[in-house]
Scaffold this motif. Structure first.
Motif, PDB file in Angstrom:
ATOM      1  N   ARG A  95       0.851  -1.189   0.000  1.00 55.90           N
ATOM      2  CA  ARG A  95       0.000   0.000   0.000  1.00 55.90           C
ATOM      3  C   ARG A  95       0.890   1.242   0.000  1.00 55.90           C
ATOM      4  N   ASN A 146     -10.311   6.406   5.276  1.00 54.49           N
ATOM      5  CA  ASN A 146      -9.351   5.702   4.435  1.00 54.49           C
ATOM      6  C   ASN A 146      -8.210   5.129   5.267  1.00 54.49           C
ATOM      7  N   ALA A 177      -8.744  11.515  -8.557  1.00 54.88           N
ATOM      8  CA  ALA A 177      -8.667  10.173  -7.976  1.00 54.88           C
ATOM      9  C   ALA A 177      -9.830   9.831  -7.058  1.00 54.88           C
ATOM     10  N   ALA A 189      -2.817   7.554  -8.493  1.00 52.35           N
ATOM     11  CA  ALA A 189      -3.771   7.072  -7.491  1.00 52.35           C
ATOM     12  C   ALA A 189      -5.037   6.541  -8.140  1.00 52.35           C
ATOM     13  N   ARG A 190      -5.439   7.146  -9.233  1.00 47.93           N
ATOM     14  CA  ARG A 190      -6.627   6.674  -9.948  1.00 47.93           C
ATOM     15  C   ARG A 190      -6.383   5.326 -10.624  1.00 47.93           C
ATOM     16  N   ARG A 240     -11.598   8.790  -1.742  1.00 52.93           N
ATOM     17  CA  ARG A 240     -11.248   7.507  -1.117  1.00 52.93           C
ATOM     18  C   ARG A 240      -9.796   7.106  -1.383  1.00 52.93           C
ATOM     19  N   LYS A 241      -9.088   7.886  -2.181  1.00 53.77           N
ATOM     20  CA  LYS A 241      -7.681   7.587  -2.460  1.00 53.77           C
ATOM     21  C   LYS A 241      -6.735   8.635  -1.867  1.00 53.77           C
ATOM     22  N   TYR A 266      -1.972   5.649  -2.969  1.00 54.74           N
ATOM     23  CA  TYR A 266      -2.777   6.667  -2.303  1.00 54.74           C
ATOM     24  C   TYR A 266      -2.008   7.985  -2.264  1.00 54.74           C
ATOM     25  N   PRO A 315      -4.808   0.541  -7.734  1.00 55.97           N
ATOM     26  CA  PRO A 315      -5.564   0.352  -6.495  1.00 55.97           C
ATOM     27  C   PRO A 315      -4.713   0.465  -5.238  1.00 55.97           C
TER      28      PRO A 315
END
Length: 253
Positions: A158, A243, A203, A176-177, A206-207, A183, A180
């Motif tokens: 992540r 998030n 994005a 980020a878009r 949520r990112k 972030y 997955p």
């Protein structure tokens, strides 16, 4: 607000030569966190990043003193391969402390794609750990292209783009878009009017995770900037804690 427990995923700790940081001890940082409603700070101590003789021991000591309020990133300086190897060997013994790793490539002058860092990335990928990067637009060490290569190679790590490839907002938002596991993080983003709105537009909220570089910057300023930004309260809640809660859900044991 009791229903909005802010999570700061980009913190530091301790004094640094040449800088005036009056709230840099665990206790003074906690006082600032309490004033601003920050429930948790995930940090990496300056000494861990810059003094190999001290290393990550200082991170471990601070978290174990205040386990409910702090978690740490394991500092990675690929110039000191023996220390990195030892930290990896000891990592699982400190799962109550570490949620992942912190790279500071622009300072250490080693690209995040360097093979000396591959064992760290492999560990993050295998265990779905957080990797906080210092990223900056135009950097040859941790710019958008280097982030892309790591995101492709380690899809389960992540990746938090600290500073969101500062200035290269379009490229950062697209990363980020498109990935997955990537972030955006807000330290120094909010010094540029309209940047956070642009990242949300590219994005989605949520990112994006909340971070301040505390004790370098003020929680109050960063929260205020989000309150004044052109987004709704659900976006703000996503950024301030939702998030982060999801990213940390399997790591806070």
């Amino acid at each position: 607000l009791a229903g909005c427990p802010i999570h700061d995923l980009h913190g530091h700790m301790g004094a640094l030569q040449g800088a005036r940081l009056p709230r840099c001890t665990p206790e003074t940082m906690l006082a600032s966190m309490d004033r601003a409603g920050v429930a948790l700070t995930v940090f990496c101590h300056h000494d861990a990043l810059f003094v190999p003789e001290i290393g990550n021991a200082v991170n471990i000591a601070a978290v174990r003193r205040y386990p409910g309020r702090f978690r740490a990133y394991c500092a990675v300086n690929p110039n000191h391969t023996d220390q990195v190897r030892q930290d990896l060997a000891d990592f699982d013994a400190h799962r109550d402390v570490f949620v992942g790793f912190k790279f500071l490539a622009d300072y250490h002058k080693v690209p995040i794609t360097d093979e000396r860092s591959a064992p760290v990335w492999a560990k993050a990928d295998a265990d779905r750990l957080l990797v906080l990067l210092h990223t900056w637009g135009g950097s040859a060490f941790d710019g958008p292209e280097q982030v892309r290569r790591c995101a492709e190679r380690y899809p389960n790590a992540r990746i938090l783009m600290g500073h969101s490839c500062h200035g290269a907002w379009q490229l950062a938002g697209e990363l980020a878009r498109d990935f997955p596991n990537v972030y955006l993080e807000l330290t120094a983003v909010l010094d540029d009017r309209g940047a956070v709105e642009a990242l949300v537009g590219l994005a989605g909220s949520r990112k994006i995770v909340f971070g301040t570089d505390t004790p370098w910057f003020s929680h109050h300023y960063y929260v205020g900037a989000l309150l004044g930004a052109d987004m709704d309260d659900q976006d703000r809640r996503n950024i301030l804690y939702r998030n982060a809660g999801e990213l940390l859900s399997n790591l806070l044991n």
